[in-house]
Structure formats: structure tokens, C-alpha cells
Design a protein around this motif. Sequence first.
Motif, short mmCIF file in Angstrom:
data_model
loop_
_atom_site.label_atom_id
_atom_site.label_comp_id
_atom_site.label_asym_id
_atom_site.label_seq_id
_atom_site.Cartn_x
_atom_site.Cartn_y
_atom_site.Cartn_z
N THR A 135 39.88 32.33 36.42
CA THR A 135 39.40 33.13 37.74
C THR A 135 40.35 33.97 38.50
N ALA A 136 41.82 34.01 37.61
CA ALA A 136 42.91 34.93 38.22
C ALA A 136 43.00 34.34 39.76
N SER A 137 43.28 32.89 40.01
CA SER A 137 43.65 32.24 41.38
C SER A 137 42.56 32.35 42.30
N GLY A 138 41.29 32.72 42.05
CA GLY A 138 40.18 32.72 42.99
C GLY A 138 39.47 31.42 42.56
N TYR A 175 51.70 31.98 36.15
CA TYR A 175 51.21 33.11 35.12
C TYR A 175 50.81 32.54 33.95
N LEU A 176 49.84 33.08 33.47
CA LEU A 176 49.36 32.59 32.15
C LEU A 176 50.20 32.98 31.06
N PRO A 177 50.41 32.07 29.93
CA PRO A 177 51.35 32.46 28.78
C PRO A 177 50.57 33.28 27.86
N TYR A 178 50.74 34.38 27.56
CA TYR A 178 50.05 35.56 26.48
C TYR A 178 51.02 36.59 26.56
N GLY A 179 51.30 36.98 25.08
CA GLY A 179 51.80 38.29 24.88
C GLY A 179 53.15 38.22 25.41
N LEU A 180 53.62 39.53 25.57
CA LEU A 180 54.94 40.03 26.15
C LEU A 180 54.81 40.15 27.50
N ARG A 181 55.85 39.39 28.11
CA ARG A 181 55.61 39.47 29.79
C ARG A 181 56.29 40.75 30.40
N LEU A 182 55.54 42.08 30.21
CA LEU A 182 56.37 43.12 30.59
C LEU A 182 56.36 43.17 32.08
N GLU A 183 57.20 43.89 32.74
CA GLU A 183 57.24 44.03 33.83
C GLU A 183 56.20 45.17 34.56
N ASP A 184 55.86 45.85 33.62
CA ASP A 184 54.54 47.11 33.88
C ASP A 184 53.28 46.51 33.77
N ASP A 185 52.67 46.06 35.11
CA ASP A 185 51.30 45.62 34.97
C ASP A 185 50.12 46.73 34.41
N GLY A 186 50.71 47.86 34.46
CA GLY A 186 49.73 49.23 34.11
C GLY A 186 49.76 49.52 32.54
N ALA A 187 50.54 48.62 31.95
CA ALA A 187 50.85 48.96 30.42
C ALA A 187 49.43 48.35 29.81
N PHE A 188 48.87 48.72 28.99
CA PHE A 188 47.53 48.71 28.54
C PHE A 188 47.51 47.29 28.05
N VAL A 189 48.51 46.67 27.15
CA VAL A 189 48.24 45.42 26.91
C VAL A 189 48.34 44.60 27.71
N ARG A 190 48.85 44.69 29.11
CA ARG A 190 48.92 43.92 30.29
C ARG A 190 47.64 43.98 31.02
N GLN A 191 47.20 45.39 31.21
CA GLN A 191 46.17 45.74 32.15
C GLN A 191 44.70 45.28 31.18
N VAL A 192 44.54 45.56 30.07
CA VAL A 192 43.45 45.34 29.43
C VAL A 192 42.92 43.63 29.15
N THR A 193 44.25 43.16 28.69
CA THR A 193 43.87 41.69 28.52
C THR A 193 43.84 41.14 29.92
N GLY A 194 44.31 41.64 30.86
CA GLY A 194 43.93 40.92 32.41
C GLY A 194 45.08 39.91 32.48
N ILE A 195 46.24 39.58 31.75
CA ILE A 195 47.12 38.78 31.74
C ILE A 195 48.39 39.44 32.37
N ASN A 196 48.88 39.29 33.61
CA ASN A 196 49.81 40.04 33.99
C ASN A 196 50.62 39.51 35.41
N PHE A 197 51.27 40.09 36.00
CA PHE A 197 51.96 39.49 37.11
C PHE A 197 51.05 39.53 38.52
N ALA A 198 49.81 40.24 38.31
CA ALA A 198 48.91 40.27 39.36
C ALA A 198 47.71 39.17 39.26
N THR A 199 47.88 38.48 38.29
CA THR A 199 46.53 37.62 37.93
C THR A 199 46.91 36.15 37.67
N PRO A 200 47.68 35.53 38.35
CA PRO A 200 48.09 34.23 38.05
C PRO A 200 46.97 33.25 38.35
#
Length: 370
Positions: free
Chosen positions: A210-213, A162-187
Motif C-alpha cells: 500500500t506504499a506505506s498507507g 524502500y522495496l527491493p526491485y530494479g536499479l535504485r535510481l535517484e530520479d523518481d520520474g524515470a519511467f522504470v521507477r514511475q511506472v513500476t511504482g517502486i521508488n523513493f516516494a513509495t516505501p
Amino acid sequence: MRSNRVVAGWLALAPLFVVSGVSQAEPYFAVREGLKCSSCHFNAAGGGMRNAFGNAWAQSALPAKRIEGTGTDSWTGMVNSFIALGGNLRANGTYTDVPNSSAQSEFDLEEVRAYLAISAIPNRLAVYVDQRVAPGGSTNLEAFARYTTEDQRWQVQAGQFYLPYGLRLEDDGAFVRQVTGINFATPDRGVQVGYESGSVSAQLAVSNGTASGPEPDEGKQVSLRAEHIQNAWRVGAGFNFNHTDAGDRQMQGVFAGVRTGPIAWLAEADYLMDETLGPQPDGSSERKRWVGLIEANWLITKGQNLKITAEVFEPDTDVDEDEQNRYSLLWEYFPFQFMQLRVGARIYDGIPQNDLQNRRIYFAQLHGFF
């Protein structure tokens, strides 16, 4: 009583076992306790496997009560001094109400995850795997090798993480995690250097972007997260730049946490400049966006937390009245060790023409971890 003494003993000894343990937590725990993310987690930026201290805290300080077992030992995640295991399960029941549409309700298995850490050289050299095993097929989320210097200040890891950026919230649907694209679904795959010393925690990663692509070009992504931590407050900043043939994407943000009595506050704001969305109506090559979060966590009593969040998303600073907001109210209950129940509601407030941006979601979640 003997079992309680064992837990207390693990709390005292936990710093010796920094590569064991389990599950995905939330940053308000660290703010409430005045700790670094690395105090409880294998990952210095938080999330994923807990270490022995995190497991001991989850059994003693977190739940409303502790179920005493028939044995004398407490779970630490450690099979032996070289191998640690853990697991995580989230099951949901949701009710979604979208204007001008029929309401929908469903039960869903959100995730089942398994963790493995092998410390070939304790406290120095480790291999870590975070595998999502259900639902659907098995998917690797993290898999990396990490080397730590003798003084425990510097770490170097390579693989997928997982990339280092911002607060590592559990909620990937939070705007700060969804819009930035750095969350638990995008290593992503790359190399990371971390520094931990006193009140400072910092990580710098270079990855494919590439989010692991697969990597389609020679561009790379740079992510930086740095945080200054005190007992009752913390402040940090993040930077991310992704260079691709489709255009560059840059974002920078600040985040903070503070404890005021029984309430732990979190806040984050991010500003994004994105060329990957194509030419804009004004003829410019990039779209400018920003997103923000304020969260309050009230410790009602031991084992019970009331979470209130307010979020805002500005999709385009050059367009008026396109803002989106989201408000959440959640009750979180830890009845006993390694079990969490969550009940909550989320209200979306967007442009009137878009029904989906004005939906309401009510949910209950069972979260088991060990």
C-alpha cells in the motif's frame, strides 16, 4: 597533507563501520567502482544513508577538489561508535515548455532529509530512520530495525523501508521507477531478508503493498531483487507481485551495468501485468505494459560526469502507436566534497494529441549532503 592521510585511513577502516553515514547516490557510482551498493550505503539495495566508506569516498574520490578544513578530522557521519547522523538537500530551478501552453519557470525546494542510525550492538543490531523534514510537514520515509548475523551475510529488518526491485535510481520520474511504482516516494511496511556474500546481493521483502498507507485487505506484496556483481559488470533480476481485492499486479524485470573505459552503462527492462486498472477494451482483465531504460555516464574528468539517458514506456501492448519516450542530457559537477551541481534537459516524446507527453524541461539543481 595530514587531512588527506586521515581520509585514506578512513578508506582502510571503513568496512568496520557499516552503520554510519548519509545521502542518496546513484547506481552508476557502484558500476564505475566495481562495488556493491552495500559497500557505501546502509541499505544493501542502495540509496539513503552512506556508511563510513561512502563518506570517505565522497570526500576523496568523488569531488574535483577537496577543501581542507582547519582541523585534522574528516566527516564520517559517526557521532560515536553507536550513533550516526546525515542529511540531504535538493533545491531546483526548472523551466517547462509544454506545446500550446505558456512556458513556466520556478524555483523549488525538492527535499530536505535527515538520517539517523543507532547501532545498539555495532555491526549486529541497528535502528534506522530516514525522515523528510521539508518542504511541507515532516514525513517518515524509512524506519526499521535490522539484525545482522555474525558473519555479516544475512540481514533481517522490519518496519517501513524502500522495496527491493530494479536499479535504485535517484530520479523518481524515470519511467522504470514511475511506472513500476517502486521508488523513493513509495516505501512500504513489512519484513525483509537480505543476503550478501562475495559477488551476490539479494533481498526478499513481504509488505502490505500500500506504499506505506493503511492495509485495506488481507493481500500482501512480495518483492525480490538479486544481483551478481563483478568488477567491470553486473547483472540482476527482480520480481514483484501485489495481491489486492482490486486485482493482482505482477512485474518482472532485468537490469545490468557495465564499465567500458570512462563510461559506466546502466540498463533496465520491466514487463508488467496489471488487473487493478479495470476491464480492458478487448475484454481481458489485465493490461500488459513494459518499460525500459538505457543510461550512459561519462567520467569527463574527476568531479564531472555527463549523463545521457533514453527511456521508453509502452502503456498497453494491445494498443498501437501509444508509446512514450524520454531523453535526458545532464552535466553533473562535484566541485568539492559533499556538494553537487546538476544542469540538464529532458525531452518527452509521446502521442501528438497529448501536449503534456511532448513537454521539454530544463533544470538546474543544487544538491548538498553530509
